[in-house]
Design an enzyme around this catalytic site. Structure first.
Site, PDB file in Angstrom:
ATOM      1  N   GLU A 208      40.561  36.475   8.195  1.00 36.19           N
ATOM      2  CA  GLU A 208      41.947  36.927   8.382  1.00 36.19           C
ATOM      3  C   GLU A 208      42.842  36.195   7.415  1.00 36.19           C
ATOM      4  O   GLU A 208      42.565  35.050   7.064  1.00 36.19           O
ATOM      5  CB  GLU A 208      42.431  36.581   9.801  1.00 36.19           C
ATOM      6  CG  GLU A 208      41.926  37.501  10.868  1.00 36.19           C
ATOM      7  CD  GLU A 208      42.316  37.023  12.271  1.00 36.19           C
ATOM      8  OE1 GLU A 208      43.068  36.039  12.405  1.00 36.19           O
ATOM      9  OE2 GLU A 208      41.837  37.644  13.221  1.00 36.19           O
ATOM     10  N   ARG A 299      40.240  37.994  31.171  1.00 36.86           N
ATOM     11  CA  ARG A 299      40.195  37.114  32.349  1.00 36.86           C
ATOM     12  C   ARG A 299      41.587  36.587  32.605  1.00 36.86           C
ATOM     13  O   ARG A 299      42.515  36.869  31.845  1.00 36.86           O
ATOM     14  CB  ARG A 299      39.267  35.936  32.054  1.00 36.86           C
ATOM     15  CG  ARG A 299      39.697  35.203  30.785  1.00 36.86           C
ATOM     16  CD  ARG A 299      38.941  33.905  30.569  1.00 36.86           C
ATOM     17  NE  ARG A 299      39.078  33.398  29.217  1.00 36.86           N
ATOM     18  CZ  ARG A 299      40.048  32.580  28.802  1.00 36.86           C
ATOM     19  NH1 ARG A 299      41.001  32.198  29.630  1.00 36.86           N
ATOM     20  NH2 ARG A 299      40.089  32.159  27.556  1.00 36.86           N
TER      21      ARG A 299
HETATM   22  P1  ADP Z   1      43.504  30.005  27.376  1.00 38.71           P
HETATM   23  O1  ADP Z   1      42.584  30.935  26.693  1.00 38.71           O
HETATM   24  O2  ADP Z   1      44.138  30.503  28.592  1.00 38.71           O
HETATM   25  O3  ADP Z   1      44.318  29.171  26.488  1.00 38.71           O
HETATM   26  P2  ADP Z   1      41.441  28.243  27.477  1.00 38.71           P
HETATM   27  O4  ADP Z   1      40.710  29.070  26.498  1.00 38.71           O
HETATM   28  O5  ADP Z   1      41.834  26.863  27.163  1.00 38.71           O
HETATM   29  O6  ADP Z   1      42.693  28.965  28.030  1.00 38.71           O
HETATM   30  O7  ADP Z   1      40.718  28.317  28.891  1.00 38.71           O
HETATM   31  C1  ADP Z   1      39.406  28.456  29.008  1.00 38.71           C
HETATM   32  C2  ADP Z   1      38.856  27.068  29.016  1.00 38.71           C
HETATM   33  O8  ADP Z   1      39.085  26.520  30.284  1.00 38.71           O
HETATM   34  C3  ADP Z   1      37.391  26.979  28.790  1.00 38.71           C
HETATM   35  O9  ADP Z   1      37.100  26.822  27.447  1.00 38.71           O
HETATM   36  C4  ADP Z   1      36.976  25.729  29.576  1.00 38.71           C
HETATM   37  O10 ADP Z   1      36.788  24.610  28.723  1.00 38.71           O
HETATM   38  C5  ADP Z   1      38.156  25.476  30.458  1.00 38.71           C
HETATM   39  N1  ADP Z   1      37.845  25.453  31.867  1.00 38.71           N
HETATM   40  C6  ADP Z   1      36.871  26.092  32.498  1.00 38.71           C
HETATM   41  N2  ADP Z   1      36.926  25.877  33.807  1.00 38.71           N
HETATM   42  C7  ADP Z   1      37.951  25.040  34.000  1.00 38.71           C
HETATM   43  C8  ADP Z   1      38.531  24.441  35.148  1.00 38.71           C
HETATM   44  N3  ADP Z   1      38.056  24.670  36.352  1.00 38.71           N
HETATM   45  N4  ADP Z   1      39.585  23.640  34.978  1.00 38.71           N
HETATM   46  C9  ADP Z   1      40.079  23.422  33.768  1.00 38.71           C
HETATM   47  N5  ADP Z   1      39.594  23.971  32.653  1.00 38.71           N
HETATM   48  C10 ADP Z   1      38.543  24.769  32.767  1.00 38.71           C
HETATM   49  P1  ADP Z   2      40.063  31.477  20.240  1.00 41.51           P
HETATM   50  O1  ADP Z   2      39.115  32.535  20.737  1.00 41.51           O
HETATM   51  O2  ADP Z   2      39.361  30.260  19.817  1.00 41.51           O
HETATM   52  O3  ADP Z   2      41.211  31.302  21.169  1.00 41.51           O
HETATM   53  P2  ADP Z   2      41.958  32.834  18.462  1.00 41.51           P
HETATM   54  O4  ADP Z   2      41.609  33.936  17.547  1.00 41.51           O
HETATM   55  O5  ADP Z   2      42.744  33.170  19.676  1.00 41.51           O
HETATM   56  O6  ADP Z   2      40.606  32.090  18.853  1.00 41.51           O
HETATM   57  O7  ADP Z   2      42.714  31.721  17.625  1.00 41.51           O
HETATM   58  C1  ADP Z   2      43.073  30.479  18.179  1.00 41.51           C
HETATM   59  C2  ADP Z   2      44.396  30.011  17.599  1.00 41.51           C
HETATM   60  O8  ADP Z   2      44.345  29.909  16.179  1.00 41.51           O
HETATM   61  C3  ADP Z   2      45.571  30.929  17.867  1.00 41.51           C
HETATM   62  O9  ADP Z   2      46.187  30.620  19.097  1.00 41.51           O
HETATM   63  C4  ADP Z   2      46.487  30.671  16.694  1.00 41.51           C
HETATM   64  O10 ADP Z   2      47.287  29.560  16.938  1.00 41.51           O
HETATM   65  C5  ADP Z   2      45.538  30.332  15.574  1.00 41.51           C
HETATM   66  N1  ADP Z   2      45.295  31.515  14.717  1.00 41.51           N
HETATM   67  C6  ADP Z   2      44.417  32.493  14.968  1.00 41.51           C
HETATM   68  N2  ADP Z   2      44.433  33.423  13.992  1.00 41.51           N
HETATM   69  C7  ADP Z   2      45.350  33.028  13.091  1.00 41.51           C
HETATM   70  C8  ADP Z   2      45.822  33.541  11.822  1.00 41.51           C
HETATM   71  N3  ADP Z   2      45.329  34.657  11.316  1.00 41.51           N
HETATM   72  N4  ADP Z   2      46.766  32.857  11.172  1.00 41.51           N
HETATM   73  C9  ADP Z   2      47.244  31.700  11.676  1.00 41.51           C
HETATM   74  N5  ADP Z   2      46.843  31.155  12.837  1.00 41.51           N
HETATM   75  C10 ADP Z   2      45.909  31.794  13.554  1.00 41.51           C
END
Ligand code: ADP
Ligand code: ADP
Ligand code: MG
Length: 667
Positions: A208, A299
């Site tokens: 990207e 989710r």
């Molecule tokens: P979001 O996508 O909402 O930012 P995250 O990707 O940080 O949130 O949330 C998913 C993450 O939550 C997982 O990668 C895992 O590490 C974490 N997780 C899973 N179960 C729990 C729990 N019971 N309490 C806190 N964190 C958790």
């Molecule tokens: P994950 O599955 O690890 O959450 P995301 O695709 O949601 O992966 O990216 C995680 C974070 O990286 C985003 O919350 C954003 O802050 C940053 N990010 C993702 N894509 C881009 C982009 N194309 N340019 C700049 N920042 C990005």
């Protein structure tokens, strides 16, 4: 397929998760009259979520893959307890299509979308292809099937640097690399692929354009099995560290009402493309002007409470109603945005040590009451242990107010009024972060925390007059409490003694700092405290978790925790850790492991960086451990010779085990 095979009413719900999210789901399920079943690993026998549920089933050893990720054991736990439905929480198996399918095959209702919807949206590449067709704006990039070097290099060139290389199966910010020039591309792809393969078992990549000054904006959506789909406004989660969210708020302070309408409509379109059922999030990255789709999470999200606070909707209740097969209770134009909410994620980690996770027993857990717009979603209580096996998030503190400024102030006050001891937390860091002038002014991007790290992790100031006096008051208070009822206690009438004037001297220090002395005069007449030339009149009124200290006519509240000779104080000037220097000597210099190369937590040795016999400068790297998904390099505590290395790459080592010996060089 017959809808009732997927979604129908049930009475018993199993929560296939732990910690804060399990507690959160149990609370709503219980309020809806459901029976709840918790699952737990051997490390979680005494955990809070186990205590909260009606029933709990042991599903295996501590390691997540043997317990919380073990599909068979989870299904068996449901069967054993008569559970008819499963809520996956977030993390763990929440986005695992095979788990959703296994639940369905076992005749259980899965609280979430179908396996098919998860598969369609689970891969970033696949979902982007879908979104492209649906006309949702994407970041310019490549998300094709072909993965050969030449194709990727050509795509990168066409998009223009800087670019982001991302694992299609990625999550939690892993398998992602920023690439600023063509020369950096090949090695970045190699290392992103390696990480993705290890973490997700899938090393397909997409590319990207790296959006300038990126902001993270996401829209909460929810669909039912009758074809209704709603958006519940957006959240902004731009304050991130290593692509993981730290602070989240709703609504986004960046979007105008017109932009809000555009993103929410795009999100509905995105979810509509798969006739989505359940709660989900459409994530966008923004340059402050336009928004581009990046991924969908099928989710509930960690940060869902900020949406609940501005809409008044309980998302877990709605998830369960959708799982019952009900239609959503409101229409799009009935969803109203009210006020502003900000959330902070409280982690057991040490910001001054590169956010190293902290494990151990929570000896003190005092958080403010959930009043005045404050909500706390916690997964732990006093006495619980934080184990090295799972996510280190302890709780979320969320504040609502009519305006963003007041919500920030309320959240900050709640953070400041929290005392958690026994483990290290990021609470002071969170407080510094949300009160930073640039955060208040919304002049941020996703790189903000990294750039401001030094300012955000400044350690506490030195104790002043107030803190020294409070330290004495805390000790005396504690002694009084311990000897209460004993006729011989000299402190029974604290501040007044029938015979003569007496003195008691105290000395305190912070870390290896200088000793600071203070003398308590008591006996006939009012008690005073003397620091150097100053003599201060004071009064102490004990109360819960501390006391009110009046000094020089000003009364202020002090929180105190005493553990042997270690004193923790929270005054109006902040938090202080003081060591009470033993008046009877016996203060041998403690070598609390600092001179030894020991594993600070259980982990895996991933690299040995110096050879036996090598001459080391102070701070020279010796070996690298992987601890709770993070790499930690152990270094020479002083200049010397590396005498022995007691481990090799691949070893799994327990906490406190000595890994290498350095002999100091003679000066
Ligand atoms: P979001 O996508 O909402 O930012 P995250 O990707 O940080 O949130 O949330 C998913 C993450 O939550 C997982 O990668 C895992 O590490 C974490 N997780 C899973 N179960 C729990 C729990 N019971 N309490 C806190 N964190 C958790
Ligand atoms: P994950 O599955 O690890 O959450 P995301 O695709 O949601 O992966 O990216 C995680 C974070 O990286 C985003 O919350 C954003 O802050 C940053 N990010 C993702 N894509 C881009 C982009 N194309 N340019 C700049 N920042 C990005
Ligand atoms: Mg994401």
């Amino acid at each position: 397929m017959d809808r009732s095979k997927l979604y129908r009413r049930f009475r018993t719900l199993l929560i296939a998760n732990r910690g804060e999210i399990a507690c959160r789901v149990i609370r709503t399920a219980r309020a809806m009259g459901l029976r709840t079943v918790a699952v737990y690993s051997e490390a979680d026998r005494d955990a809070t979520h186990v205590a909260l549920a009606d029933e709990a089933v042991l599903i295996g050893p501590a390691r997540a893959r043997d317990s919380y990720l073990n599909v068979e054991r989870l299904i068996e736990a449901a069967r054993k307890t008569g559970a008819e439905a499963v809520h996956p929480g977030y993390g763990f198996l929440s986005e695992n299509a095979e788990f959703a399918r296994a639940c369905f095959d076992a005749g259980l209702v899965f609280v979430g979308p179908t396996a098919g919807m998860m598969t369609a949206m689970g891969s970033k590449s696949g979902s982007k292809a879908l979104m492209e067709k649906a006309g949702v704006p994407l970041v310019p990039g490549y998300h094709g099937e072909a993965q050969d070097d030449a194709t990727l290099a050509k795509a990168a060139d066409k998009i223009g640097f800087p670019i982001l290389v991302k694992a299609s199966a990625g999550g939690g910010g892993r398998g992602m690399r920023i690439v600023r020039s063509a020369a950096e591309l090949a090695p970045a792809i190699v290392s992103a692929k390696r990480e993705a393969k290890a973490a997700f078992g899938d090393d397909r990549m997409l590319i990207e354009r790296y959006v300038d000054n990126p902001r993270h904006i996401e829209v909460q959506i929810i669909g039912d099995s009758h074809g209704n789909l709603l958006s519940l406004f957006e959240r902004e989660c731009t304050l991130q560290r290593r692509h993981q969210k730290v602070i989240e708020e709703a609504p986004s302070p960046t979007l105008s009402p017109a932009q809000r309408e555009i993103v929410c409509a795009a999100a509905r379109k995105a979810a509509g493309a798969v006739n989505y059922v359940g709660a989900g999030t459409i994530e966008f990255v923004s340059d402050g002007k336009d928004v581009f789709f990046i991924e969908m999470n099928t989710r509930l999200q960690v940060e869902h409470p900020v949406t609940e606070l501005i809409t008044g909707i309980d998302l877990v209740e709605w998830q369960l109603r959708v799982a019952f097969g009900e239609a959503l209770p409101l229409k799009q134009d009935e969803i109203k945005l009210n006020g502003h909410a900000v959330e902070a994620r409280v982690y057991a980690e040490n910001p001054t040590k590169n956010f190293m996770p902290s494990v151990g027993r929570i000896s003190t857990w005092r958080l403010p009451a959930e009043t005045g717009g404050l909500r706390i979603d916690a997964g732990y209580r006093e006495g619980d242990s934080v184990s090295p096996y799972y996510d280190a998030m302890l709780a979320k503190m969320i504040a609502w107010a009519p305006t963003r400024d007041v919500a920030i102030d309320r959240l900050n006050r709640a953070l400041e009024d929290s005392d958690v001891r026994g483990i290290v937390t990021n609470i002071p860091f969170l407080s510094a972060l949300i009160t930073h002038p640039k955060v208040r002014a919304n002049a941020i991007d996703t790189g903000f925390i990294e750039r401001e790290l030094a300012a955000l992790t400044q350690t506490a100031s030195a104790p002043g007059e107030l803190e020294l006096c409070a330290a004495v008051a805390a000790i005396v208070n504690d002694e009084e409490r311990a000897t209460q009822g004993e006729a011989s206690s000299p402190w029974q009438t604290f501040g007044w003694m029938p015979v003569g004037r007496r003195q008691r001297s105290f000395a305190f220090r912070v870390g290896h700092g200088p000793e600071q002395k203070i003398t308590l005069n008591y006996g006939s007449g009012p008690s005073t405290l003397v620091i150097g030339e100053r003599e201060l009149a004071f009064a102490v009124v004990p109360k819960d978790a501390g006391f009110d200290l009046t000094l020089d006519g000003v009364k202020s509240s002090v929180a105190a925790v005493i553990d042997g000779h270690e004193l923790y104080l929270r005054t109006r000037n902040g938090r202080f850790d003081l060591h009470w220097v033993d008046p009877f000597g016996g203060e041998s210099e403690e070598h609390v492991g600092e001179d030894k190369i020991v594993a600070p937590l259980p982990g895996t040795v991933v690299a040995v960086l110096a050879e036996e016999g090598a001459k080391l400068e102070k701070g020279a790297p010796i070996l690298t451990l992987e601890v709770m998904k993070m790499e930690q390099t152990l270094r020479a505590p002083f200049a010397g010779v590396l005498k022995t290395v007691k481990c090799k790459v691949g070893d799994i080592v327990q906490e406190g085990v000595e890994l290498a010996v350095v002999e100091p060089s003679e000066e």
